[in-house]
Design a protein around this motif. Structure first.
Motif, mmCIF file in Angstrom:
data_model
loop_
_atom_site.group_PDB
_atom_site.id
_atom_site.type_symbol
_atom_site.label_atom_id
_atom_site.label_comp_id
_atom_site.label_asym_id
_atom_site.label_seq_id
_atom_site.Cartn_x
_atom_site.Cartn_y
_atom_site.Cartn_z
ATOM 1 N N GLY A 1 0.645 -1.265 -0.056
ATOM 2 C CA GLY A 1 -0.066 -0.092 0.022
ATOM 3 C C GLY A 1 0.796 1.263 -0.104
ATOM 4 O O GLY A 1 0.472 2.264 0.602
ATOM 5 N N TYR A 2 2.039 1.200 -0.727
ATOM 6 C CA TYR A 2 2.663 2.350 -0.587
ATOM 7 C C TYR A 2 1.960 3.666 -1.326
ATOM 8 O O TYR A 2 1.464 3.419 -2.249
ATOM 9 C CB TYR A 2 4.259 2.411 -1.434
ATOM 10 C CG TYR A 2 4.883 3.625 -1.625
ATOM 11 C CD1 TYR A 2 5.397 4.097 -0.552
ATOM 12 C CD2 TYR A 2 5.303 4.087 -2.893
ATOM 13 C CE1 TYR A 2 6.126 5.272 -0.850
ATOM 14 C CE2 TYR A 2 5.938 5.211 -3.067
ATOM 15 C CZ TYR A 2 6.460 5.751 -2.028
ATOM 16 O OH TYR A 2 7.387 6.930 -2.177
ATOM 17 N N ARG A 3 1.947 4.796 -0.597
ATOM 18 C CA ARG A 3 1.274 6.142 -1.209
ATOM 19 C C ARG A 3 -0.169 5.982 -0.663
ATOM 20 O O ARG A 3 -0.955 6.891 -0.968
ATOM 21 C CB ARG A 3 1.584 6.436 -2.364
ATOM 22 C CG ARG A 3 3.038 6.568 -2.818
ATOM 23 C CD ARG A 3 3.299 7.711 -3.894
ATOM 24 N NE ARG A 3 3.470 9.204 -2.937
ATOM 25 C CZ ARG A 3 3.317 10.394 -3.542
ATOM 26 N NH1 ARG A 3 2.856 10.343 -4.560
ATOM 27 N NH2 ARG A 3 3.599 11.313 -2.747
ATOM 28 N N SER A 4 -0.776 5.020 -0.196
ATOM 29 C CA SER A 4 -2.236 4.836 0.319
ATOM 30 C C SER A 4 -2.455 5.844 1.193
ATOM 31 O O SER A 4 -3.494 6.183 1.610
ATOM 32 C CB SER A 4 -2.606 3.601 0.420
ATOM 33 O OG SER A 4 -1.777 3.102 1.796
ATOM 34 N N ASP A 5 -1.285 6.226 2.120
ATOM 35 C CA ASP A 5 -1.610 7.464 3.153
ATOM 36 C C ASP A 5 -1.820 8.730 2.377
ATOM 37 O O ASP A 5 -2.558 9.578 3.189
ATOM 38 C CB ASP A 5 -0.505 7.382 4.045
ATOM 39 C CG ASP A 5 0.679 7.797 3.391
ATOM 40 O OD1 ASP A 5 0.935 7.298 2.170
ATOM 41 O OD2 ASP A 5 1.676 8.380 3.945
ATOM 42 N N ILE A 6 -1.366 8.914 1.386
ATOM 43 C CA ILE A 6 -1.824 10.072 0.574
ATOM 44 C C ILE A 6 -2.995 10.140 -0.253
ATOM 45 O O ILE A 6 -3.845 11.048 0.167
ATOM 46 C CB ILE A 6 -0.528 10.235 -0.641
ATOM 47 C CG1 ILE A 6 0.845 10.188 -0.026
ATOM 48 C CG2 ILE A 6 -0.820 11.602 -1.312
ATOM 49 C CD1 ILE A 6 1.367 11.326 0.844
#
Length: 558
Positions: A431-436
């Motif tokens: 989930g890389y960049r899912s916090d964005i």
């Protein structure tokens, strides 16, 4: 054991040390990058006589390794013996059977040998410049010997060599004087610079004169390609089986793209045109030559924090310099990683080199380049080149300390590239960049799948060209239609297919082998965390996966 009666392990350690010593002596430019600086003042010898001497050394080495009682080794030494033997066989096959030095003028460019002394601060600059003077003095004789060595050549190799020598000229006439000024040195290299530059121009003129007669095919041929693939990649894959696997993965990736684009766009009818349209939309978000370096620095910080928070691997936090790629290396890829050499003792940083476009490119070519390497792709490339890809893996490898230097000097390119390609998939899956935002994560996933497509197509083209009859039209259609690549990217890759052999397979072969290794290791240790599993894989240097399986106590795949 007494010195008069050494053990098999002690005999192997001496053989391995001697093998690395002779390798560095034969290839002084490689030795510089590895961190062995005894030969920094000289260039290699491209002559037939030198090649024959090296072939004799390798034959003796292989015989010595075969005479060792392998049953007396521990697992680590047994693996290193096999790695060294395979490396010696590979080099011998390249010299005796492929004989690339006799037909590939790109092999005879002193530029990288000079650049290695300027680009890495392993010693004070005045000391490196003193050694550089020796290499400059050697340029005329080196290129004269190269001309005597070269016979019938492929036209595309001659054209490329002429262009690459322009970068060498710029280095000699601009970067060397700049380094002298920076050092404030009293060393006068004006004569050496003039003679070296004249020798390079003379060599370029000779190559231009050879162009009308450059009729050799760039194809390696099925038999030579298959043997080179087996030895260079240290893999049991045969070209026909690898090609079958590549086409299966091509279908798998296209299915994953179809599902992702359907989910992202809310469409139930996703075809290739819809996928191409989504890539075109993402490609509109582009860097510039003024912003690309800072964007990669920011991506490195973001990927590092993600790896730390999700505990994907133990972070070693070694120093990393994000640098502007030198002009002589630009125009092929947007980034590369230069790790600390396996034999280097100086406290150097790993270099993550990022490329603005070459200064002589047209405006349209620049736009095409940055559409391919858009802002979303920069995140995926940073994962591959830096975190947790090459930078982190090679930092772990640098800490491996065995009884000999074999694993560091003869590291496996397919494992190194395979780990970095697996790292792209890992970061997207976690989930890389899912916090964005969901859209940001989907954009990186789109680029990761595009890079997987590229790795698969690289393999298909490498095999189909060198062991088959793939032509430019077929290659361009594969890349632009099934790979969704920009025209400029595809045209550059078609050149690379012709100019190299087997290297383009390293990404896919390595990825498949690392992916299967991770699956089997997770099955053997279902209670392990991501970090435990990945640390275990990275704790043994950079051996080929077939030998890493042996070290991990896993059966061979397939």
């Amino acid at each position: 054991m007494t010195p008069e009666n050494p053990t098999a392990a002690e005999n192997f350690t001496k053989i391995a040390d001697d093998a690395v010593t002779s390798y560095c002596a034969a290839y002084p430019d490689e030795a510089t990058f590895l961190g062995e600086h005894s030969h920094d003042d000289r260039l290699g010898d491209p002559s037939t006589a030198a090649q024959e001497r090296r072939q004799a050394e390798l034959t003796t080495l292989i015989t010595s390794l075969d005479e060792l009682p392998a049953g007396e080794f521990d697992t680590a030494d047994a693996v290193d013996r096999d790695i060294l033997r395979t490396a010696a066989q590979s080099e011998l096959h390249g010299l005796a059977e492929i004989d690339e030095a006799g037909w590939n003028p790109m092999r005879h460019n002193p530029g990288q040998a000079l650049y290695g002394l300027l680009s890495r601060e392993f010693a004070p600059l005045p000391e490196r410049l003193a050694n550089l003077a020796g290499r400059l003095r050697g340029v005329p004789d080196y290129l004269e010997a190269a001309r005597a060595r070269l016979g019938d050549m492929p036209r595309i190799h001659v054209e490329t060599a002429i262009g690459q020598l322009e970068g060498t000229l710029a280095l000699i006439e601009s970067e060397v004087p700049a380094a002298l000024a920076q050092a404030g040195s009293d060393l006068d290299l004006s004569e050496e610079i003039s003679r070296a530059a004249t020798a390079v121009r003379t060599h370029q003129d000779w190559l231009r004169g050879e162009l009308p007669n450059a009729h050799r095919s760039a194809r390696l041929g099925a038999e030579l390609f298959a043997r080179k693939l087996e030895l260079i990649l240290a893999t049991p894959w045969q070209p026909d089986k690898l090609l079958e696997q590549a086409y299966r993965d091509l279908d798998r990736i296209e299915a994953e793209l179809t599902e992702l684009v359907g989910r992202t766009t809310g469409s139930a009818n996703v075809d290739r045109d819809a996928i191409a349209a989504e890539y075109a939309r993402l490609a509109a978000d582009v860097p510039t030559s003024d912003t690309i370096l800072q964007l990669c620095r920011e991506a490195l910080a973001e990927t590092t924090e993600f790896v730390r928070q999700h505990e994907l691997v133990t972070l070693l936090d070694d120093p990393v310099d994000v640098i502007e790629m030198p002009e002589i290396d630009r125009g092929v890829a947007v980034a590369y990683c230069v790790a600390v050499g396996a034999l280097e003792t100086a406290p150097l940083a790993t270099q993550f080199a990022v490329s603005p476009t070459p200064k002589d490119w047209s405006e349209e070519r620049v736009r095409s380049f940055y559409r391919e390497y858009n802002n979303h792709m920069l995140h995926n490339l940073t994962i591959h080149e830096a975190m947790p890809g090459h930078v982190e893996q090679l930092s772990h490898a640098h800490r491996y300390s065995g009884s000999n230097p074999v694993r560091g000097v003869f590291g496996s390119g397919s494992f190194i590239e395979g780990w970095a390609t697996y790292a792209e998939e890992l970061m997207a899956a976690r989930g890389y960049r899912s916090d964005i935002s969901t859209a940001a994560a989907a954009a990186v996933r789109m680029q990761q799948l595009k890079m997987q497509l590229r790795a698969v197509l690289n393999t298909i083209m490498d095999i189909s060209f060198h062991a088959g009859d793939l032509d430019e039209r077929g290659a361009m259609e594969l890349m632009t239609v099934r790979g969704y690549q920009e025209e400029g990217e595809a045209a550059g890759k078609w050149r690379r297919v012709q100019l190299t052999s087997t290297q383009l397979c390293t990404y896919f072969v390595g990825y498949v082998e690392v992916r299967e290794l991770v699956t089997d290791l997770r099955r053997a240790h279902p209670d392990w965390s991501d970090r435990q599993l990945h640390d275990e894989i990275l704790d043994y240097g950079s051996p080929p996966v077939r030998y890493l399986r042996q070290l991990l106590g896993l059966p061979q795949a397939g």
